[in-house]
Write an enzyme that holds these catalytic residues in place. Structure first.
Site, PDB file in Angstrom:
ATOM      1  N   GLU A 190      45.875  27.996  37.249  1.00  0.00           N
ATOM      2  CA  GLU A 190      46.298  29.188  37.962  1.00  0.00           C
ATOM      3  C   GLU A 190      45.770  29.116  39.394  1.00  0.00           C
ATOM      4  OE1 GLU A 190      44.732  32.495  35.794  1.00  0.00           O
ATOM      5  OE2 GLU A 190      45.505  31.771  33.867  1.00  0.00           O
ATOM      6  N   GLU A 303      48.233  40.013  38.588  1.00  0.00           N
ATOM      7  CA  GLU A 303      47.398  40.230  37.402  1.00  0.00           C
ATOM      8  C   GLU A 303      46.225  41.100  37.808  1.00  0.00           C
ATOM      9  OE1 GLU A 303      45.947  37.141  34.298  1.00  0.00           O
ATOM     10  OE2 GLU A 303      44.337  37.300  35.784  1.00  0.00           O
TER      11      GLU A 303
END
Length: 385
Positions: A190, A303
């Protein structure tokens, strides 16, 4: 085996056990005196001798460490690893100039490290204490666009840079994820920007990465809090502040990020590029499914993370995507690295959206806009869920 190698293996084993006990997501109980002494030992091994140290205006210290003695090489799977100074090839299209990316954005050190050294953000004792001092269960919310349609070799995006207001024990990240595998076999990388004080210690928007080879059961971490990522760039480092920030109905700034698998036979390292700079790589032998294969799932989006019993923080600009340009945060120029090693547009009809708390966070469908924006979507929200 030499005594030094034995000590390194003992340290890494201890560190990985420590991460298991206190949680790879960075949560655990308050440390005892014995554990505090253990942290002191770990800091001595994590913070390598520096040829030069650079203190930034944000209070960070970046140590210019011998490239061949950087912390990544303490990982037992990287024993005798030979540093690769650059990819054997670059995805066709990545090095093209993008005139719409602001040349005023700052994401590295004002002064680079001397030749033969790389900048490693110094880990402080309080960084490790903070990462292991709270046992509060966490909750995550996402608003994202997802690609799942056959194996590819990476992805890129231009990420709109914002500085959401986030409380001390919460995080708000804008990133994309490349992954392969399911359940405990998930391998993922990520990359993106965000505010997460539990990881970096302040409310600045920073370059943030995370990886795992087993869905964060025993492996992986944020940035350089465990060995793994091999730093190459003498100027850009994980954890660096990214500025300036976009403003509501005002100036907008974006950072182009790419993750791709090198084409070297027998290696295939996973490289990180920021704008037009190769920052470093995750060696393939850190992984299982990503070691020999490409990625089967990609998602781009926001997120947020925080305690389960507290409202979630803002995501992106803090405004819902329906507000549109200069008000909502965006991801643009979504690209895949195909098996022929070309950057290509994803098929619009093979992209889906996913928001798990639509009253607080949303993502609209990716749409093809005029060049150079290409595939773009807006996302985010005020939080509160």
């Amino acid at each position: 085996m030499a005594l030094k190698q034995v000590m390194v293996l003992v340290f890494v084993t201890t560190f990985l056990v420590f991460m298991i006990v206190y949680g790879v997501e960075g949560r655990g109980r308050i440390l005892s005196r014995e554990e505090d002494l253990e942290l002191e030992k770990q800091l001595k091994l994590l913070n390598k001798p520096a040829r030069k140290s650079i203190q930034t205006e944000y209070g960070d210290i970046f140590d210019c460490v011998d490239i061949n003695k950087q912390p990544a090489l303490d990982h037992p799977l990287l024993k005798n690893h030979k540093i690769q100074m650059r990819p054997t090839s670059l995805p066709k299209g990545w090095t093209d100039k993008d005139s719409t990316i602001s040349t005023t954005i700052q994401f590295g050190l004002k002064e680079g490290c001397p030749m033969g050294t790389v900048p490693i953000r110094r880990t402080r004792k309080e960084d490790l204490i903070r990462a292991h001092s709270d046992s509060t269960p966490l909750k995550y919310h996402h608003s994202r666009v997802i690609y799942e349609n056959g194996e590819v070799l990476g992805a890129q995006a231009v990420i709109n840079v914002w500085n959401p207001s986030v409380a001390e024990n919460k995080g708000s990240l804008s990133k994309f994820c490349v992954r392969n595998g399911d359940g405990a076999l998930v391998n993922s990388i990520e990359v993106g920007t965000g505010v997460y004080s539990d990881i970096v210690g302040d409310n600045q928007t920073r370059l943030i990465t995370r990886w795992t080879a087993d869905n964060f059961q025993k492996t992986g971490c944020y940035n350089s809090l465990c060995p793994g990522f091999v730093q190459i760039s003498p100027k850009i480092s994980l954890g660096a502040v990214v500025k300036p920030y976009s403003t509501y109905n005002g100036a907008q700034y974006g950072l182009r990020i790419i993750v791709f698998k090198d084409q070297t036979i027998g290696q295939g390292y996973w490289w990180l590029g920021v704008d037009e700079t190769v920052v470093g790589y995750w060696p393939n032998n850190l992984f299982t499914t990503l070691s020999t294969k490409g990625v089967t799932t990609i998602w781009w989006g926001g997120e947020v993370v925080g305690p389960q019993n507290e409202p979630g923080p803002p995501m992106g600009s803090g405004h819902l995507p329906m507000e549109g340009p200069k008000k909502a945060a965006y991801f643009r120029t979504l690209k895949l690295v195909n098996v022929k090693f070309f950057l290509e547009d994803p098929d619009q009809y093979k992209l889906s959206t996913d928001s798990d708390a639509v009253m607080c966070y949303q993502a609209d469908g990716a749409a093809r806009l005029g060049p150079p924006w290409e595939f773009t979507f807006y996302y985010g929200g005020p939080g509160g869920c």
